[in-house]
Design a protein around this motif. Sequence first.
Motif, PDB file in Angstrom:
ATOM      1  N   LEU A  22      -1.814  18.695 -27.166  1.00 56.87           N
ATOM      2  CA  LEU A  22      -1.617  18.113 -25.833  1.00 56.87           C
ATOM      3  C   LEU A  22      -2.172  16.701 -25.774  1.00 56.87           C
ATOM      4  N   PRO A  23      -1.462  15.763 -25.134  1.00 56.30           N
ATOM      5  CA  PRO A  23      -2.048  14.452 -24.881  1.00 56.30           C
ATOM      6  C   PRO A  23      -3.243  14.576 -23.934  1.00 56.30           C
ATOM      7  N   TRP A  24      -4.139  13.612 -23.992  1.00 54.01           N
ATOM      8  CA  TRP A  24      -5.370  13.673 -23.213  1.00 54.01           C
ATOM      9  C   TRP A  24      -5.090  13.716 -21.712  1.00 54.01           C
ATOM     10  N   GLY A  25      -4.118  12.941 -21.251  1.00 58.38           N
ATOM     11  CA  GLY A  25      -3.788  12.963 -19.826  1.00 58.38           C
ATOM     12  C   GLY A  25      -3.334  14.336 -19.362  1.00 58.38           C
ATOM     13  N   ILE A  38      -7.936  14.031 -29.903  1.00 57.33           N
ATOM     14  CA  ILE A  38      -8.383  15.234 -29.189  1.00 57.33           C
ATOM     15  C   ILE A  38      -9.486  15.934 -29.979  1.00 57.33           C
ATOM     16  N   GLU A  39      -9.354  15.969 -31.297  1.00 57.31           N
ATOM     17  CA  GLU A  39     -10.413  16.571 -32.118  1.00 57.31           C
ATOM     18  C   GLU A  39     -11.721  15.798 -31.970  1.00 57.31           C
ATOM     19  N   LEU A  40     -11.634  14.468 -31.907  1.00 56.37           N
ATOM     20  CA  LEU A  40     -12.828  13.649 -31.683  1.00 56.37           C
ATOM     21  C   LEU A  40     -13.448  13.965 -30.323  1.00 56.37           C
ATOM     22  N   TYR A  41     -12.628  14.004 -29.294  1.00 52.07           N
ATOM     23  CA  TYR A  41     -13.137  14.290 -27.950  1.00 52.07           C
ATOM     24  C   TYR A  41     -13.770  15.690 -27.887  1.00 52.07           C
ATOM     25  N   PRO A  97      -8.927  24.355 -30.164  1.00 54.13           N
ATOM     26  CA  PRO A  97      -7.796  25.288 -30.296  1.00 54.13           C
ATOM     27  C   PRO A  97      -6.516  24.528 -30.634  1.00 54.13           C
ATOM     28  N   GLN A  98      -5.659  25.139 -31.425  1.00 57.68           N
ATOM     29  CA  GLN A  98      -4.443  24.467 -31.885  1.00 57.68           C
ATOM     30  C   GLN A  98      -3.577  24.016 -30.720  1.00 57.68           C
ATOM     31  N   LEU A  99      -3.463  24.857 -29.687  1.00 59.59           N
ATOM     32  CA  LEU A  99      -2.648  24.509 -28.527  1.00 59.59           C
ATOM     33  C   LEU A  99      -3.169  23.248 -27.862  1.00 59.59           C
ATOM     34  N   ILE A 134       7.224   9.377 -34.450  1.00 55.97           N
ATOM     35  CA  ILE A 134       6.808  10.504 -33.609  1.00 55.97           C
ATOM     36  C   ILE A 134       5.711  11.306 -34.298  1.00 55.97           C
ATOM     37  N   HIS A 135       5.897  11.538 -35.613  1.00 57.98           N
ATOM     38  CA  HIS A 135       4.878  12.278 -36.365  1.00 57.98           C
ATOM     39  C   HIS A 135       3.545  11.535 -36.354  1.00 57.98           C
ATOM     40  N   ALA A 136       3.601  10.212 -36.498  1.00 53.19           N
ATOM     41  CA  ALA A 136       2.373   9.415 -36.490  1.00 53.19           C
ATOM     42  C   ALA A 136       1.694   9.487 -35.131  1.00 53.19           C
ATOM     43  N   GLN A 137       2.482   9.420 -34.055  1.00 53.40           N
ATOM     44  CA  GLN A 137       1.924   9.518 -32.709  1.00 53.40           C
ATOM     45  C   GLN A 137       1.220  10.860 -32.503  1.00 53.40           C
ATOM     46  N   ARG A 138       1.882  11.922 -32.964  1.00 58.16           N
ATOM     47  CA  ARG A 138       1.286  13.255 -32.792  1.00 58.16           C
ATOM     48  C   ARG A 138       0.019  13.394 -33.620  1.00 58.16           C
ATOM     49  N   THR A 139       0.041  12.824 -34.831  1.00 57.81           N
ATOM     50  CA  THR A 139      -1.145  12.899 -35.685  1.00 57.81           C
ATOM     51  C   THR A 139      -2.310  12.148 -35.053  1.00 57.81           C
ATOM     52  N   VAL A 140      -2.028  10.946 -34.528  1.00 55.60           N
ATOM     53  CA  VAL A 140      -3.074  10.168 -33.861  1.00 55.60           C
ATOM     54  C   VAL A 140      -3.611  10.925 -32.659  1.00 55.60           C
ATOM     55  N   ASN A 141      -2.708  11.514 -31.886  1.00 58.89           N
ATOM     56  CA  ASN A 141      -3.143  12.257 -30.703  1.00 58.89           C
ATOM     57  C   ASN A 141      -4.056  13.415 -31.094  1.00 58.89           C
TER      58      ASN A 141
END
Length: 351
Positions: A108-111, A39-42, A102-104, A28-35
């Motif tokens: 959030l997932p991209w969708g 989002i930072e890239l986008y 922003p941190q919030l 779960i931590h890895a998924q959140r980190t990847v997400n």
Amino acid sequence: MVSSEIDLPADYAELLEALKTRISGARIHAQRTVNTLVIELYWSLGRDIIGRQAREGWGSGVIRRLAADLAASFPDMKGLSYRNLQYMTAMVRAWDATENVPQLVAHLPWGHIRTILDKAASAEEREWYAAAAVQYGWSRNVLLNMMMNHSMERTGTAPSNFSRQLAAPDSELAQQMAKDPYNFEFLGLSGDVAERDLENALMSRITETLRELGPGFAFVGRQVHFDVDGDDFYVDLLFFHIEQSRYVVIELKTGKFQPEFAGKLNFYVALVDDVLRRDHHNETIGILICGTKNDRSVRYSLGRSTSPMAVAAYTYDKLPPAEQQALPNEGHLVAALEWAEPDTGTIEGTD
């Protein structure tokens, strides 16, 4: 195949569960980190495109070419389409931050972000739904349902006496759970129905009912029986709010609110408070959900009540015309869900 003859240590089962929990947590931590990284890239791509548009007057043709070239360079990435580049710039403009995401938003997932950008009509709505989606782990479909049902506008709007009967922090928390009206469109009811029919329908769709009531509600029972020195009483619906650590009595009336309804609810709240509430629980509250109400009559009825209570209406097929037009039909809902399908390789941990 693992042999069943192995002599396992006595604490093997506990060890296995501990390791499974650790692995699940790491995933779960890895998924959140990847997400967050995606989002930072986008965000950075959207910010740079906006900067170029401002300085060099880029039009849609340049962005389309950019999308095509990026997709050709990174064929394994599905998030570099022209449409997604537009969403990236819309995200930066919507949250109006120049440098860092922003941190919030980063949580959030991209969708989810695309859904909020599509459906939110104001900055206040964007912030409210984004914060709620992160806090409660809403899937994209739940988020879409909440936005289409105008949950923000209804949350905390039911007339109540919470401010008089509860201390300020508790009053504010309790008020947040009292929506008005409750949207029971998912029940498929129409015309006049009896209280028991409404109760049966709510229980047959308990998942949707809990979702409409809001985060934190756990179902305790229906027609909960209390024996008061030989007198039998039955609470329509009893819930426990996990986050607020309190029982919530819900009484259902399909007709118009009558003052005597408040007296009965007051009695039930006092009963649950006395019989079920423990020392570490907060005060029990009551919510009366009725077909229609006169808010002034409600306020008079709650003014002298000794229990913290609120009164709300419900809707299923009796929404005002303007509200009916605002809600999507089935075709619109299907189209919205298709539009919100992921256009990126982002792992959405909350779905």
